[in-house]
Design a protein around this motif. Structure first.
Motif, mmCIF file in Angstrom:
data_model
loop_
_atom_site.group_PDB
_atom_site.id
_atom_site.type_symbol
_atom_site.label_atom_id
_atom_site.label_comp_id
_atom_site.label_asym_id
_atom_site.label_seq_id
_atom_site.Cartn_x
_atom_site.Cartn_y
_atom_site.Cartn_z
ATOM 1 N N ALA A 26 0.734 -1.355 -0.323
ATOM 2 C CA ALA A 26 0.132 -0.229 0.161
ATOM 3 C C ALA A 26 0.845 1.608 -0.169
ATOM 4 N N LEU A 27 1.934 1.626 0.783
ATOM 5 C CA LEU A 27 2.805 2.548 0.164
ATOM 6 C C LEU A 27 3.389 2.771 -0.458
ATOM 7 N N GLY A 28 4.267 1.193 -1.411
ATOM 8 C CA GLY A 28 3.579 2.094 -2.644
ATOM 9 C C GLY A 28 3.099 2.679 -3.885
ATOM 10 N N GLY A 29 1.720 1.700 -3.715
ATOM 11 C CA GLY A 29 0.762 2.693 -4.035
ATOM 12 C C GLY A 29 0.539 4.586 -4.021
ATOM 13 N N GLN A 30 0.412 4.888 -2.587
ATOM 14 C CA GLN A 30 0.672 5.509 -1.656
ATOM 15 C C GLN A 30 1.516 6.678 -2.819
ATOM 16 N N ALA A 31 2.678 5.850 -2.500
ATOM 17 C CA ALA A 31 3.693 6.529 -3.704
ATOM 18 C C ALA A 31 3.325 7.272 -4.928
ATOM 19 N N ALA A 32 2.733 6.237 -5.613
ATOM 20 C CA ALA A 32 2.122 6.670 -6.612
ATOM 21 C C ALA A 32 0.897 7.500 -6.969
ATOM 22 N N ASP A 33 0.299 7.205 -6.414
ATOM 23 C CA ASP A 33 -0.224 8.626 -5.921
ATOM 24 C C ASP A 33 0.172 10.200 -5.821
ATOM 25 N N LEU A 34 0.802 10.417 -4.957
ATOM 26 C CA LEU A 34 1.805 11.225 -4.868
ATOM 27 C C LEU A 34 2.866 11.945 -6.666
ATOM 28 N N ILE A 35 2.885 10.228 -7.405
ATOM 29 C CA ILE A 35 3.666 10.526 -8.435
ATOM 30 C C ILE A 35 2.364 11.162 -9.421
ATOM 31 N N TRP A 36 1.781 10.933 -9.309
ATOM 32 C CA TRP A 36 0.264 10.979 -10.505
ATOM 33 C C TRP A 36 -0.448 12.019 -9.817
ATOM 34 N N MET A 37 -0.025 12.616 -9.030
ATOM 35 C CA MET A 37 -0.474 14.205 -8.489
ATOM 36 C C MET A 37 0.747 15.482 -9.483
ATOM 37 N N ALA A 38 2.192 14.646 -9.333
ATOM 38 C CA ALA A 38 3.048 15.151 -9.951
ATOM 39 C C ALA A 38 2.962 15.758 -11.153
ATOM 40 N N GLN A 39 2.384 13.815 -11.883
ATOM 41 C CA GLN A 39 2.577 14.024 -13.387
ATOM 42 C C GLN A 39 0.966 15.386 -14.105
ATOM 43 N N GLN A 40 0.256 15.291 -13.275
ATOM 44 C CA GLN A 40 -1.256 15.999 -13.265
ATOM 45 C C GLN A 40 -0.599 18.128 -13.209
ATOM 46 N N ASN A 41 0.565 17.884 -12.569
ATOM 47 C CA ASN A 41 0.801 19.225 -12.715
ATOM 48 C C ASN A 41 2.639 19.526 -13.441
ATOM 49 N N ASP A 42 2.423 18.918 -13.763
ATOM 50 C CA ASP A 42 3.295 19.270 -14.911
ATOM 51 C C ASP A 42 4.549 18.694 -13.948
ATOM 52 N N VAL A 72 -12.190 3.620 -2.134
ATOM 53 C CA VAL A 72 -11.210 2.031 -1.970
ATOM 54 C C VAL A 72 -11.012 1.708 -4.036
ATOM 55 N N SER A 73 -10.234 1.065 -3.844
ATOM 56 C CA SER A 73 -9.560 1.105 -5.440
ATOM 57 C C SER A 73 -10.245 -0.260 -5.720
ATOM 58 N N LEU A 74 -10.902 -0.005 -7.093
ATOM 59 C CA LEU A 74 -12.118 -1.146 -7.133
ATOM 60 C C LEU A 74 -11.106 -1.874 -8.438
ATOM 61 N N MET A 75 -11.142 -0.534 -9.378
ATOM 62 C CA MET A 75 -10.296 -0.790 -10.772
ATOM 63 C C MET A 75 -8.850 -0.073 -10.854
ATOM 64 N N GLY A 76 -8.269 0.349 -10.251
ATOM 65 C CA GLY A 76 -6.943 0.811 -10.256
ATOM 66 C C GLY A 76 -6.998 2.026 -10.714
ATOM 67 N N ARG A 77 -6.173 3.713 -10.031
ATOM 68 C CA ARG A 77 -6.543 4.462 -9.808
ATOM 69 C C ARG A 77 -7.567 5.059 -10.638
ATOM 70 N N ARG A 78 -6.793 5.553 -12.162
ATOM 71 C CA ARG A 78 -7.174 6.260 -13.496
ATOM 72 C C ARG A 78 -9.117 5.482 -13.796
ATOM 73 N N GLN A 79 -8.790 4.361 -13.810
ATOM 74 C CA GLN A 79 -10.098 2.988 -13.679
ATOM 75 C C GLN A 79 -11.000 4.114 -12.824
ATOM 76 N N MET A 80 -11.019 4.353 -11.847
ATOM 77 C CA MET A 80 -11.303 4.413 -10.873
ATOM 78 C C MET A 80 -11.778 6.565 -10.759
ATOM 79 N N GLY A 81 -10.638 6.709 -11.750
ATOM 80 C CA GLY A 81 -11.661 8.474 -11.656
ATOM 81 C C GLY A 81 -12.270 8.330 -12.987
ATOM 82 N N HIS A 82 -12.104 7.600 -13.591
ATOM 83 C CA HIS A 82 -13.630 7.461 -14.955
ATOM 84 C C HIS A 82 -14.787 7.454 -14.852
ATOM 85 N N PHE A 83 -14.305 6.403 -13.793
ATOM 86 C CA PHE A 83 -16.040 5.602 -13.165
ATOM 87 C C PHE A 83 -17.075 6.358 -12.238
#
Lengths: 333, 248
Positions: A272-288, B134-145
């Motif tokens: 889950a920690l990896g997932g949480q870090a991925a969340d931060l990366i997503w945020m950065a990516q969306q914010n240039d 809660v992620s049921l399909m991964g982040r991107r797909q959950m966002g679309h859903f």
């Protein structure tokens, strides 16, 4: 003999050249990594990387570079210059320290990029001085630990006691304020840093918490001095044996035999920690590729370990509580 | 002589290894389940496995693990939310068909609500609200859903893998609100002393879990699966998020 060696070299030389070319080609091919991760090659770290890559999927190119106590700052610099990533992930204290030194030396040229720190002890202190630094703490926060504990037991969890050394005062102050929101008060007893291995003082502080403060639970911090073998034998075991409340520890080692010190431990969930870090990366990516600097997040997801046969009194569990924990000592742990 | 001995050993191996497979292995349909809950996957597996010994069921706690295993091992059936199978079918020809539908209060859908601390959420400004899910399909797909559910172009979400982690998102003020099924409100209220305020969402609901089977699965195995779910104790079905099962 010499002749044989000569022939062997002649035979292997084309293979060596081919391998070298492949390495160079790979270098060029992976030269477009969005994310460069520096991490020691340790099992828990691998789990975080695996989950990070899985969560990001094809949205980002992630490259992991092994980095430990033997790696050099020059290695790190070479990789950063070669890959020119949008974002850096530094896992553990060694890569963070190396990067900090590299930054301070002025050797790093090129663009400024966000840096995410993970799995380091007291991350905010370690990252201090790194521009565009952010990250996720490795220490599970008291509010997470005691909310989980309260949901598992029928015993009241209103007042928690903790013995800590002086230098952790800011940490404890922060934990106390956060716990207050969940109507749990954290009562601390400080041990001077110079005197923290003093068994007599430690015993006195613990007894104050139990007798005078009448705490419902005790929180054992991961402090190697407070938890010295001698202290465990002379202080913790005899005192906790007579304590009726819940004992929470931060390392699973303390829950196992022959110590049996704690009822409950909460450790970070690495996937889950990896997932949480991925969340931060997503945020950065969306914010240039920008992230709010200086914000250090708490680990959100944890693994819960329960010890029913603790050396003190057993923890009174709510019906179905055992289904909500990840591991039970003596059963699946 | 040596050849005869080898042959005998081989036959014994075949007998010892093959018989149990013939007796149990082939008749037990393999099911992969993904239903995020407050109960750990290994506990759900034990509980359901105990009540449905004729079914070889494996629970997964994370979508990515479930996705990988379903695509690699092609189980006989999957037990999850319909949207998960629909999403996975977009990229892979899974060919699963619905077998049995979970119901709650005799309905196939469950309303969801937003929980926030000390305040109601302005549903009109949902695109400016950070929501924990809660992620049921991964982040991107959950966002679309969810953008689709809330009828907005883009939505800001933070995903977690366990129900309990949503509360942590609120505690650390990482999000403005969390999206939870109406039936779990009590769970969050019992766990936390925060002043949790509910915002009802009349148009947001999730379809309840269903079991989908592979088209090649024999009728006899399908019957086994149907019976196994229907015979589950109400307490166990509740842990799976439903109170009744209905044939499709």
């Amino acid at each position: 003999m010499q002749k044989n060696q000569f022939f062997r070299l002649r035979r292997t030389r084309p293979v060596c050249w081919f391998a070298l070319w492949m390495v160079l080609l790979c270098d060029v091919a992976v030269g477009q990594s969005d994310i460069l991760v520096f991490s020691p090659d340790i099992e828990h770290f691998d789990l975080v990387q695996e989950s990070l890559k899985q969560e990001l999927g094809e949205a980002c190119q992630v490259m992991v570079v092994p980095f430990d106590a033997l790696s050099t700052r020059a290695d790190m610099m070479r990789w950063i210059e070669l890959q020119d990533p949008h974002l850096l992930v530094l896992m553990g204290n060694y890569p963070i320290r190396a990067y900090k030194k590299l930054w301070r030396s002025g050797a790093l040229t090129g663009r400024l990029r966000p840096v995410i720190g993970l799995m380091a002890v007291y991350l905010d202190k370690e990252m201090n001085g790194i521009p565009m630094g952010t990250g996720i703490h490795y220490e599970v926060q008291a509010i997470t630990i005691f909310t989980h504990l309260r949901s598992l037991t029928t015993a009241p969890i209103r007042k928690v006691g903790v013995v800590y050394c002086e230098r952790l005062e800011p940490f404890i102050r922060h934990q106390r304020a956060a716990l207050q929101r969940e109507q749990i008060s954290l009562v601390g007893r400080m041990v001077p840093t110079t005197n923290k291995s003093n068994a007599y003082l430690l015993r006195r502080r613990l007894r104050e918490l139990i007798r005078r403060e009448n705490v419902d639970a005790l929180w054992l911090l991961n402090d190697s001095e407070l938890l010295r073998t001698e202290n465990i034998r002379r202080v913790w075991r005899p005192v906790l044996k007579r304590f009726n409340g819940a004992v929470v520890v931060g390392v699973d080692r303390l829950m196992r035999k022959p110590l049996d010190l704690g009822h409950f431990a909460v450790v970070p969930d690495h996937l889950a920690l990896g997932g949480q870090a991925a969340d931060l990366i997503w945020m950065a990516q969306q914010n240039d590729w920008q992230l709010p600097a200086g914000r250090y997040h708490a680990p959100i997801s944890v693994e819960k370990i329960l010890n029913r046969s603790n050396l003190g009194s057993p923890l009174a569990l709510r019906d179905g509580a055992a289904w909500e924990v990840d591991y039970i000592v003596g059963e699946n742990f | 002589m040596k050849w005869l001995g080898m042959k005998r050993i081989f036959l014994w191996c075949l007998l010892i290894g093959g018989l149990p497979a013939l007796c149990f292995g082939q008749q037990r349909p393999k099911v992969y389940a993904f239903l995020p809950s407050n109960v750990r996957p290994h506990a759900l597996q034990t509980l359901v496995g105990r009540e449905a010994p004729d079914v070889d069921i494996t629970f997964f706690g994370r979508f990515r693990e479930f996705e990988v295993q379903v695509l690699q091992n092609k189980p006989d059936a999957v037990l999850t939310f319909p949207m998960v199978v629909e999403y996975m079918s977009q990229s892979e020809s899974l060919g699963f068909k619905p077998l049995i539908q979970g119901l709650k209060n005799e309905k196939t859908d469950e309303p969801y609500v937003l929980l926030a601390v000390d305040r109601q959420i302005e549903v009109n400004a949902i695109d400016q609200t950070a929501i924990g899910v809660v992620s049921l399909m991964g982040r991107r797909q959950m966002g679309h859903f969810l953008a689709d559910k809330f009828k907005v172009g883009k939505i800001s979400i933070k995903t977690v893998t366990k129900l309990e982690d949503l509360l942590s998102l609120l505690q650390f003020e990482d999000v403005d609100a969390i999206l939870v099924p109406e039936s779990r409100l009590e769970y969050y209220k019992q766990r936390s002393k925060l002043n949790l305020v509910i915002t009802r969402l009349p148009d947001v609901s999730y379809r309840l879990p269903m079991m989908f089977v592979s088209p090649e699965l024999k009728e006899e195995s399908q019957k086994t699966l149907r019976e196994a779910l229907e015979k589950l104790e109400p307490k166990v079905s509740n842990l799976l998020g439903v109170d009744q099962w209905q044939n499709r």
